[in-house]
Write a protein that holds these residues in place. Structure first.
Motif, mmCIF file in Angstrom:
data_model
loop_
_atom_site.group_PDB
_atom_site.id
_atom_site.type_symbol
_atom_site.label_atom_id
_atom_site.label_comp_id
_atom_site.label_asym_id
_atom_site.label_seq_id
_atom_site.Cartn_x
_atom_site.Cartn_y
_atom_site.Cartn_z
ATOM 1 N N LEU A 143 0.906 -1.109 -0.071
ATOM 2 C CA LEU A 143 -0.039 0.071 0.114
ATOM 3 C C LEU A 143 0.743 1.241 0.128
ATOM 4 C CD1 LEU A 143 -2.980 -1.187 2.621
ATOM 5 C CD2 LEU A 143 -2.747 -1.184 -0.071
ATOM 6 N N GLU A 144 2.034 1.000 0.238
ATOM 7 C CA GLU A 144 2.985 2.148 0.144
ATOM 8 C C GLU A 144 4.071 1.899 -0.827
ATOM 9 O OE1 GLU A 144 4.702 2.533 4.040
ATOM 10 O OE2 GLU A 144 2.852 2.955 4.939
ATOM 11 N N GLU A 145 4.757 3.061 -1.232
ATOM 12 C CA GLU A 145 5.968 3.220 -2.226
ATOM 13 C C GLU A 145 6.905 2.113 -1.551
ATOM 14 O OE1 GLU A 145 8.740 5.938 -4.605
ATOM 15 O OE2 GLU A 145 7.201 6.855 -3.295
ATOM 16 N N VAL A 146 7.521 1.313 -2.692
ATOM 17 C CA VAL A 146 8.723 0.423 -1.927
ATOM 18 C C VAL A 146 9.971 0.656 -2.556
ATOM 19 C CG1 VAL A 146 9.141 -2.256 -1.764
ATOM 20 C CG2 VAL A 146 6.883 -1.435 -1.695
ATOM 21 N N SER A 147 10.949 0.524 -1.659
ATOM 22 C CA SER A 147 12.212 0.902 -2.449
ATOM 23 C C SER A 147 12.981 -0.551 -1.965
ATOM 24 C CB SER A 147 13.100 1.839 -1.815
ATOM 25 O OG SER A 147 13.145 1.795 -0.471
ATOM 26 N N PHE A 148 13.979 -0.988 -3.000
ATOM 27 C CA PHE A 148 14.475 -2.342 -2.709
ATOM 28 C C PHE A 148 16.004 -1.902 -2.703
ATOM 29 C CE2 PHE A 148 10.755 -3.532 -5.253
ATOM 30 C CZ PHE A 148 10.188 -4.407 -4.346
#
Length: 227
Positions: free
Chosen positions: A183-188
């Motif tokens: 539901l939130e922006e994801v950073s990998f």
């Protein structure tokens, strides 16, 4: 050096390396070649289970001796060239005894480390690594069981199918699942390009500090008015 990360040669090479590894992982035969030229299979959860059962220091840590090197290479061998029987194992060991020589051993040792580093480059960070209290995030099931559960629920894949897929593909699918369901922006974490970015930042900071430490250049004397 470049003052933009995107123009840094090291960073661009790392990004290209990650992209190539991710794309070539989908080749149909799931085989690859180690840096020292040995043909092996891409590392899978089944390989991991076998390495854990064999107490391989390549996955558990510890000193690696010649026998552990040959043992691990046997686990990840190209099964199209080597069978599963005891005779096949003895032939394999006999064909690779030259790796016990010091220089060949180090080349193979480094090649296996690179192989594993590339295998787990997209692995999500462990929850236990962020635990601030001893005993927090106690594991009640294996990482392999977690992968089987995730892909069984998401895609309906069987246990056998998941165990036979290379990690480098599974982790890409896992990123897709996380990106789609979060539901939130994801950073990998991109291990190779992130390390290159850190190296670029450190080099830039050192260059700026060196420039600031240089003595100020005195201004030229003002011209004297003519008499």
């Amino acid at each position: 050096m470049s003052y933009r990360l995107s123009d840094s040669a090291g960073y661009k090479e790392a990004v290209a390396r990650e992209l190539t590894l991710r794309e070539t992982a989908f080749l149909c035969d799931d085989r690859t070649t180690l840096a020292n030229g040995i043909r092996v299979r891409l590392f899978t959860p089944m390989h991991m289970l076998r390495a854990l059962y064999a107490e391989s220091p390549f996955v558990l840590g510890g000193e690696v001796r010649g026998e552990e090197l040959l043992q691990f290479l046997w686990i990840i061998r190209d099964t199209a060239a080597w069978g599963d029987g005891d005779d096949d194992r003895q032939r394999f060991i006999g064909a690779h005894l030259h790796l016990l020589q010091p220089q060949a051993f180090m080349e193979a040792f480094n090649a296996v480390h690179q192989y594993l580093e590339e295998t787990f480059m997209d692995r999500p960070p462990s929850a236990s690594a962020d635990a601030s209290t001893a005993g927090e995030h106690t594991a009640f099931y294996s990482n392999v069981a977690e992968l089987v559960d995730i892909f069984g629920h998401q895609y309906g894949w069987t246990e056998r199918y998941v165990l036979g897929l290379p990690y480098v593909r599974l982790y890409q699918y896992l990123r897709c699942i996380i990106s789609r369901t979060s539901l939130e922006e994801v950073s990998f974490i991109n291990r190779f390009s992130d390390l290159a970015a850190v190296a670029w930042t450190n080099a830039l900071n050192q260059q700026q500090q060196a420039q600031q430490s240089l003595p100020a250049t005195p201004a030229p004397p003002a011209p004297q008015p003519q008499q």
